[in-house]
Write an enzyme that holds these catalytic residues in place. Structure first.
Site, mmCIF file in Angstrom:
data_model
loop_
_atom_site.group_PDB
_atom_site.id
_atom_site.type_symbol
_atom_site.label_atom_id
_atom_site.label_comp_id
_atom_site.label_asym_id
_atom_site.label_seq_id
_atom_site.Cartn_x
_atom_site.Cartn_y
_atom_site.Cartn_z
ATOM 1 C CE LYS A 254 3.928 13.480 12.500
ATOM 2 N NZ LYS A 254 2.581 13.957 12.044
ATOM 3 C CB CYS B 171 0.750 -0.514 4.166
ATOM 4 S SG CYS B 171 0.512 -1.504 5.651
ATOM 5 C CD GLU C 100 3.940 -1.628 7.777
ATOM 6 O OE1 GLU C 100 3.949 -1.559 6.524
ATOM 7 O OE2 GLU C 100 2.965 -1.296 8.467
ATOM 8 C CD GLU D 118 1.953 1.933 -0.714
ATOM 9 O OE1 GLU D 118 1.485 1.171 0.145
ATOM 10 O OE2 GLU D 118 2.914 2.690 -0.491
#
Length: 496
Positions: free
Chosen positions: A189, A300, A265, A398
């Site tokens: 996906k 990331c 992750e 983040e």
């Protein structure tokens, strides 16, 4: 490399695959629903894409299960699987221009980066995992006379893969190449913001000879298609890259369903520590700028926290401001542009909220503005905040955008303590001319990868993943195959 007009001309001639790819065929969502894929640089709708839901996920998983059970891929000779994936790597290279444009148009990244980093990297990673297929050996356990214990790694079955929008083709590759190399079926996906290159990858996989049902792509929204995949009772493993919050949801889904393996992750807030004994401050500035502004900071493992020894802080910030001013956003299809568009309006507004709050809590050294190119698009200037407090959201959350937080330190102990003071543990960088310090500090940083005198180092040969709330999945290297296989022991007694 094409020039600006060349890229625009090729982009104008593209056609987009906009249906799900299930059991070797492109099909509409059973509901008939679609969602728009929007170019964030121009605000234009690229395609209306099939919005898959539970019924479509069921069909894709069933196709993957049939393919796995009849052995068309799972029991194919290793050399034959290898040859097919090598052909896929070659097809990715042969279609480099198209694939680079798909990712650039879909999520705003610089087409030059997609053409020189993302697409060649995807081909390389498929090739690397393909080459490993017929070079992995199983084990014979030490037993007594009359006993033979064989320990083999066997494919799990149907692997669900949910990937993010920041590196659409690369992330699809990181999951799929290893899962396919191990002999599994895959239901992928892609992120709803960037489904186009994954759908084209499925078509290329079929052209390379991957059998029907082995590689399926189901575009859709996370709350529907993603959730359905996470809760599915016949998915054996779920590999995920994305936010920490969503990674936690997938772990909950596993507990609520069939206890499938989940390999997350997730987020990061990677520290970059520059000591006064750094031997090349200009190089450190170059790489610090790259580490936060590459891909618009939508990485990331972006080095978003810059810890600088106080005696060199002003000199380094001055260099960084100069570099940021030379990295202003522009048309992603122009090879002269140094930064592309943010993926969508929602993410752009989230970044700007951090910047606006930061104006009151830290010193804005440069940037801080949303800009438009020819009156359109989602663009944010490269932004640097100096003298950020350790507890400031700029230093803790983040942001996933081109925003750098500079924090001074006075001692090695203080730098390590602040670097580790985070819920995340994905990556870190250390700049020093001392080998002893490099080893000492690297040992103490609680992260998956430490880059010394560079930033964000990775290769097909080394595992990528994190610690703490950055998750525990590992992509790349032979270790990536561990999560897509199970250890199976066959114990044979024989006469002696």
């Amino acid at each position: 490399m094409l020039d600006h007009q060349g890229w625009k001309s090729r982009a104008a001639g593209l056609t987009f695959r906009n249906q799900a790819f299930i059991d070797g065929k492109f099909v509409a969502a059973r509901s008939g629903k679609t969602f728009d894929s929007i170019n964030p640089a121009t605000d234009e709708v690229l395609a209306s894409v099939a919005a898959c839901d539970i019924e479509d996920i069921d069909l894709a998983v069933a196709a993957g299960r049939r393919a796995f059970e009849d052995g068309r891929w799972s029991r194919m000779a290793p050399g034959d699987r290898k040859a097919i994936l090598l052909r896929l790597a070659d097809l990715i290279r042969a279609n480099l221009t198209e694939l680079a444009l798909l990712d650039s148009l879909d999520m705003g990244k610089l087409v030059a980066d997609a053409a020189t980093v993302d697409v060649p990297g995807s081909a390389r990673f498929f090739q690397w995992h393909a080459e490993a297929i017929d070079k992995l050996y199983d084990e014979v356990a030490p037993t007594g006379p009359g006993d033979l214990a064989l320990v083999r790694r066997v494919p799990l079955g149907v692997v669900g893969a949910v990937v993010p929008w920041n590196f659409p083709l690369d992330m699809a590759t990181w999951k799929s190449a290893a899962a396919l190399a191990a002999g599994n079926s895959v239901v992928l996906k892609p992120a709803e913001q960037s489904p186009l290159s994954a759908l084209r990858l499925a078509e290329l996989a079929a052209e390379a000879g991957v059998p029907d049902g082995v590689f399926n792509v189901v575009p859709g929204l996370g709350a529907t298609a993603g959730r359905a995949l996470g809760l599915h009772m016949d998915v054996d493993c779920l590999a995920f890259t994305g936010s920490t919050a969503t990674g936690k949801l997938f772990m909950q889904y596993a507990g609520q369903s069939n206890l499938k393996q989940v390999w997350p992750e997730t987020g990061g807030k990677s520290p970059n520590i520059v000591f006064a004994d750094c031997e090349d401050l200009d190089k450190a500035a170059d790489m610090a700028a790259f580490g936060i502004f590459f891909n618009q900071g939508e990485v990331c493992s972006a080095n978003s926290r810059l810890y600088v020894e106080r005696s060199i802080k002003d000199a380094l910030v001055e260099r960084l401001v100069e570099r940021a001013k030379g990295m202003q956003p522009g048309d992603p299809l122009d090879p002269a542009s140094r930064m592309g568009a943010i993926v969508d309006e929602k993410q752009t507004q989230a970044i700007m909220r951090f910047i606006e709050a930061g104006r009151d809590s830290a010193d804005l050294a440069t940037g801080g503005e949303r800009v438009r190119i020819e009156g359109k698009g989602c663009f944010v200037q490269p932004t640097i905040f100096s003298d950020v407090k350790q507890g400031d959201p700029l230093a803790r959350d983040e942001i996933f955008g081109p925003v750098l937080s500079v924090i001074p330190f006075d001692s090695e102990e203080e730098a390590v303590g602040m670097a580790n003071d985070s819920i995340y543990g994905l990556a870190a960088s250390v700049w020093t001319g001392s080998l002893s310090r490099a080893c000492r500090v690297s040992d103490r940083l609680h992260v998956g990868t430490v880059s010394v005198n560079t930033v964000d180092a990775l290769s097909a040969q080394t595992p990528f993943g994190g610690m703490k709330q950055s998750g525990f999945g590992r992509d790349l290297s032979l270790h990536s195959l561990d999560k897509y296989t199970a250890l199976k022991t066959t114990w044979i007694k024989y006469g002696v």
